[in-house]
Design an enzyme around this catalytic site. Structure first.
Site, short mmCIF file in Angstrom:
data_model
loop_
_atom_site.label_atom_id
_atom_site.label_comp_id
_atom_site.label_asym_id
_atom_site.label_seq_id
_atom_site.Cartn_x
_atom_site.Cartn_y
_atom_site.Cartn_z
N ASP A 88 87.40 -2.88 65.82
CA ASP A 88 86.99 -3.67 64.78
C ASP A 88 87.90 -4.95 64.45
O ASP A 88 89.17 -4.68 64.49
CB ASP A 88 86.36 -3.18 63.37
CG ASP A 88 87.31 -2.38 62.77
OD1 ASP A 88 88.13 -1.75 63.35
OD2 ASP A 88 87.50 -2.70 61.45
N GLU A 151 88.43 0.11 60.72
CA GLU A 151 89.94 -0.10 59.96
C GLU A 151 89.96 -1.26 58.93
O GLU A 151 90.38 -1.16 57.99
CB GLU A 151 90.93 -0.24 60.94
CG GLU A 151 92.27 -0.03 60.18
CD GLU A 151 92.91 -1.41 59.90
OE1 GLU A 151 93.97 -1.40 59.46
OE2 GLU A 151 92.41 -2.36 60.08
#
Length: 464
Positions: A88, A151
């Site tokens: 991400d 994250e």
């Protein structure tokens, strides 16, 4: 250094660059669930599938853990050594000279959101593992490259993953700097809210920031009513940072915009905070009986331009990780409330409970809620893991190892014994979370070469 393994890495460098580019082309900013197997939206689900596909193409066993994460693995027995990457990314923001999701390779760099943080380095570790596999080694241990999915937005993915899968005995994450980061500050997000009592406000609109862990580079406010004195104030106003103020009269009212400079939230002093200057402007232009004034006044006085927490009375430092930092990362107004989020990075010897109590007291009568907390990390510099990382780094680069502490938060703290290891080399500019994020191709290749030697030694049985 194992020369055969190193040669195999070099032979696959173009495939490495192409694979990293494939992932960058997928916009993987975590969003709301898009259904089963897509807990963080379509983009994150797509990039996870693509990364696993790369692993399959290279001959590895792979697994998708309900869309919350996945892994690529080599080895059947022995201890589990983990590599914690994430797919991400933070929103792209503004100010790019290239397409942030173009995966462009030019001028010796790989460009795009995720080039450094963290798609490029994660792909480098996959190709490093391929080189070791292709060398013919009979592994005594296992290496698992774990692919995280949120994250940047809350860590729910990695938490879910480890509820379902084995936790590595040792782990590294290519999400910081070389040589090794043995200590990371604690990280906490404080959400600050004020419930509006009436609709009596001259402030029609307020919004700034894209993520709590990014210094906001743009903030917009709209005032319903204004006069020549308002405009004269704006002409003379000079922010206490280097942000730029612009305004225009629209059919909604007076639109005021602040433009700053983005930076990683762990180093707010390296950026220019656009929210801080807009809050400063509004604290001077709103009347004291305005429904939004109290919120604006407190945010301006207790946080404002500061990045050290001095007015909140939480400023301080320790001998390991240095000074506490504060990033005023988000601000927004709705019909019912005003909200701001600050991202605080605190030294490892701080008391989280005492600090939180002080923040709550300092910001009264506003409401303060903890919306995310990561405890500090500390791994002894004398541990076997740190020693091995230093040896491998020096073996490949011929440079002396340097042990680092930092304010950034990595997946290293998601496991009992984890350390951030690369990808940033000494002297390289930090471009993560900024426009024109990029990494030198030669550096990305060097990451793969370093990790290949690490994997070779781990799989040979040097850790137990």
């Amino acid at each position: 250094m194992n020369e055969k393994v190193d040669k195999l890495v070099l032979e696959n460098k173009e495939k490495l660059f192409e694979a990293a580019s494939r992932l960058i082309k997928i916009k993987s900013v975590a969003t709301e669930s898009a259904g089963e197997g897509k807990p963080f939206g379509e983009g994150v689900a797509k990039v996870l599938e693509e990364a696993l596909k790369i692993g399959e193409e290279l001959g590895f066993k792979t697994k998708n853990v309900d869309g919350y994460g996945g892994h690529i693995e080599f080895g059947e027995n022995g201890i589990l050594f983990g590599v914690l990457g994430h797919l991400d990314v933070v929103p792209e923001g503004e100010g790019w000279s290239v397409d942030p999701y173009g995966g462009i390779i030019k001028d010796g760099y790989l460009w795009g959101r995720g080039a450094v943080d963290n798609k490029g380095p994660t792909v480098a570790t996959i190709f490093a593992l391929k080189a070791v596999k292709d060398s013919g080694i009979v592994p005594k241990n296992r290496v698992r490259i774990i692919l995280g999915t949120d994250e940047e937005a809350g860590w729910n993915g990695i938490k879910y993953y480890f509820q379902k899968e084995e936790v590595p005995k040792y782990a590294v994450t290519p999400d910081a700097s070389f040589t090794a980061v043995y200590a990371e500050k604690g990280i906490v997000n404080y959400e600050i809210t004020y419930v509006r009592k009436t609709s009596n406000s001259n402030l029609l609109y307020l919004k700034g920031g894209e993520a709590s862990n990014v210094v906001p580079q743009k903030t917009v406010a709209i005032l319903k009513n204004f006069d020549e004195n308002t405009l004269e104030f704006l002409r003379k106003f000079r922010p206490k940072n280097e942000s730029r103020i612009a305004w225009e009269i629209t059919n909604k009212g007076l639109q005021i915009e602040a433009y700053g400079k983005s930076a990683h939230g762990s180093k707010p002093e390296a950026g220019v905070n656009a929210i801080a200057s807009i809050v400063d402007v509004l604290s001077n232009l709103l009347s004291s009986d305005d429904d939004t004034y109290l919120f604006i006044k407190i945010i301006s006085e207790k946080i404002g331009y500061e990045t050290d927490g001095k007015s909140l009375k939480i400023a301080g430092s320790d001998c390991v990780t240095g000074s506490l930092t504060v990033n005023l990362g988000l601000i927004e107004m709705t019909e019912s409330e005003l909200k701001a989020v600050i991202n605080v990075r605190y030294p490892i010897y701080y008391s989280f409970e005492m600090m939180t109590n002080q923040v709550v007291e300092a910001l009264k009568p506003l409401t303060v809620k903890v919306t995310g907390h990561l405890k500090p990390l500390f791994i002894s510099p004398d541990s076997d893991l740190i020693k091995l990382l230093c040896e491998v780094y020096t073996d490949v680069t011929k440079l002396p190892p340097t042990l680092i502490t930092m304010g950034g938060g990595t997946y290293a703290r998601a496991v009992p014994c984890g350390v951030a290891f690369g990808p940033l080399l000494p002297g390289r500019p930090e471009t993560e979370h900024q426009p024109n994020e990029r990494i030198l191709l030669e550096d990305l290749l060097l990451v793969a070469r370093i990790y290949a030697q690490l994997f070779y030694r781990v799989l040979s049985g040097e850790l137990s």
